[in-house]
Scaffold this active site. Structure first.
Site: not given
Ligand code: ZN
Length: 123
Positions: A40, A43, A88, A91, A111
């Protein structure tokens, strides 16, 4: 739990926190084929392994499987029909949409906007 990384670019903020979408074909990660992992961009949590990446032809980095328990999903109607958005779990940053037209064994297609991911090569 929203924790916005202060180092994000304007485009990253637009995609991850205002449900934007990067232009198809714009991500250099489309062509990334090396062994490694995708994290990510907000984060740093690990989201995908390169083992589950495939070429979907969509213009966005695509995966048939995420790592376990890293995303939460919700339905959005931004285009006038139902799509499953995922973000996510750590976060809350938006990453993309998951579709049911992926390859075996999962049949899923994650995607993912490339700007939301950071690739770390396996060493
Ligand atoms: Zn994240």
């Amino acid at each position: 739990m929203k924790k916005k990384n202060p180092n994000l670019t304007a485009e990253q903020k637009l995609v991850m926190f205002e449900d934007g979408t990067e232009p198809p074909g714009s991500s250099e990660l489309n062509n990334e084929k090396r062994d490694g992992s995708y994290h990510c961009a907000n984060c740093g949590v690990r989201l995908f392994s390169s083992d589950s990446k495939y070429e979907s032809g969509s213009g966005w980095p695509s995966f048939f499987q995420s790592l376990p328990d890293v995303f939460e999903t919700k339905t959005d109607y931004l285009l006038g029909y139902a799509r499953t958005e995922y973000h996510c779990k750590n976060c809350d940053a938006h990453h993309g949409h998951v579709f049911e037209d992926g390859p075996k064994p999962t049949g899923k297609r994650y995607c993912n906007n490339g700007v939301c991911l950071v690739f770390k090569i396996k060493n």
